[in-house]
Design an enzyme around this catalytic site. Structure first.
Site, mmCIF file in Angstrom:
data_model
loop_
_atom_site.group_PDB
_atom_site.id
_atom_site.type_symbol
_atom_site.label_atom_id
_atom_site.label_comp_id
_atom_site.label_asym_id
_atom_site.label_seq_id
_atom_site.Cartn_x
_atom_site.Cartn_y
_atom_site.Cartn_z
ATOM 1 N N CYS A 127 58.633 67.456 30.630
ATOM 2 C CA CYS A 127 59.430 66.308 30.214
ATOM 3 C C CYS A 127 60.928 66.574 30.373
ATOM 4 C CB CYS A 127 59.047 65.903 28.785
ATOM 5 S SG CYS A 127 59.392 64.165 28.376
ATOM 6 N N LYS B 244 57.155 74.596 25.812
ATOM 7 C CA LYS B 244 58.370 73.809 25.979
ATOM 8 C C LYS B 244 59.522 74.484 25.241
ATOM 9 C CE LYS B 244 59.705 68.890 25.796
ATOM 10 N NZ LYS B 244 59.210 67.538 25.404
ATOM 11 N N GLU C 150 51.680 65.568 29.556
ATOM 12 C CA GLU C 150 52.167 66.287 28.381
ATOM 13 C C GLU C 150 51.326 65.911 27.154
ATOM 14 O OE1 GLU C 150 56.406 66.721 25.887
ATOM 15 O OE2 GLU C 150 56.160 65.132 27.385
#
Length: 380
Positions: A213, A179, A92
């Site tokens: 994540c 995200k 990430e």
């Protein structure tokens, strides 16, 4: 760069974990893409899928220096490609930083001028999509005939997004995932993605997508990915806690897919001297200890986790294992109960302003469900 091969945690006979000592490691992948009818799959004479070599990278970028980080990606991509990896996943926010311990000068009711300057530096090192940095990454993928799955900080207007970019082995840009939900203080500096960037790409190596994540703790998002038949589930992360491994095992077992999770290994000395981290500012302070791993569709650890330093973890993936695993559990197929539970996913772009002549229409009440037969949207 010295290379030491270490034994994996599992006893899987085809797994190697490669530890790079005294240097940084990065990743690449090999695939081609196109319309599903034109996909060339690696199959043997009896129609079984041939194993593919996959890798996850655990390393540090050059924080806040986009150009140097791109060159690091290029160098390490060559190394990984020479080692035979066909699919590689970067962590990430690899380009150009996950700013561990940064406050950006914010408290409730107050922002500082230094915090604004810190944000400007972060924005200045971010990536325009499309743009020259995306072109450079595509070039790196094409030169090495590998697929890249890499976490970047994307910028659009004055907003930053935590994004994963996908590139094919022919040097083409496939698309992106933004995200959906930044976690805690990430919301101070990152915007929210919408449902228009939830792709699963069908490639010669299988169906590949990414969840970033703590998005992995969103059950409905996971279900949306499972429903698209994801086989290689990429999970770039900044979470290096002990609990992350069990989370990745759960995802693999639940989705009956391979999970490739990449996390940075970063020390304070990797950041500029003037960077202030609440984690500590001694040069050897570890800001992120890694924990990258590769998991099979029955939740078994194929490689990792590694908490010792920069490394590349590799494993052989037999996609027929996905089918074998779904024999007794297919969460979006024979183990689903659509008569009781049904998920509706809005995959339409949601721009803040819609003008006359805009390609975006106002959202209907029910946008329907996305299927793999419909081309994914990649706009903002």
């Amino acid at each position: 760069m010295n290379r030491v091969q270490i034994s994996p945690v599992s006893t899987h006979p085809v797994v190697l974990a490669n530890l790079y000592i005294g240097g940084v490691a990065v990743i690449t992948c090999k695939m081609t893409t196109g319309h599903p009818s034109a996909i060339r799959h690696h199959t043997s004479g009896d129609n079984k899928m041939n194993p593919i070599r996959a890798a996850v990278v655990q390393a540090s970028p050059c924080p806040f220096d986009r150009d140097r980080t791109l060159e690091r990606v290029a160098e390490l991509t060559r190394e990984a490609a020479n080692d035979g990896s066909q699919l590689i996943v970067f962590p990430e926010a690899f380009i150009s930083a996950y700013p561990w311990g940064a406050s950006f000068g914010a408290t409730l009711g107050q922002r500082t001028s230094q915090g604004r300057e810190d944000f400007r530096r972060y924005w200045d090192s971010a990536v325009d999509v499309p743009g020259p940095d995306v072109d450079r990454l595509a070039e790196i993928a094409g030169e090495n005939q590998v697929h890249l799955v890499i976490g970047v900080i994307e910028r659009e207007l004055g907003t930053l997004y935590c994004t994963v970019l996908f590139f094919a082995a022919d040097g083409s840009y496939l698309g992106k995932h933004r995200k959906l939900m930044p976690t805690a203080s990430e919301r101070l500096v990152w915007g929210f993605g919408d449902g228009s960037t939830l792709p699963v790409f069908e490639t010669e190596l299988g169906k590949i997508g990414a969840v970033i994540c703590w998005e992995n703790y969103m059950p409905l998002l996971r279900m949306a990915m499972y429903s698209k038949g994801i086989q290689i589930y990429c999970a770039p992360t900044a979470d290096s806690r002990d609990t992350w491994l069990s989370s990745m095992q759960h995802v693999a077992l639940e989705g009956r897919c391979f999970v490739l999770s990449a996390c940075q290994f970063v020390r304070r000395q990797d950041f500029p001297d003037d960077f202030d981290s609440s984690f500590g500012n001694e040069p050897e302070t570890v800001l992120s200890r890694g924990g990258s791993c590769i998991i099979d569709p029955l939740g078994q650890v194929l490689a990792g986790p590694n908490y010792e330093g920069s490394c590349i973890l590799t494993a052989s993936l037999d996609l027929d294992d996905v089918v074998r695993a779904k024999y007794d559990f297919d969460v979006s197929g024979h183990y689903a109960r659509p008569d009781v539970f049904r998920l509706s996913v809005n995959e339409s772009p949601t721009p803040s302003v819609v003008t006359n002549g805009s390609p975006f229409e106002l959202l209907p009440d029910d946008t329907g469900d996305h299927t793999l037969n419909e081309p994914p949207h990649h706009g903002s």
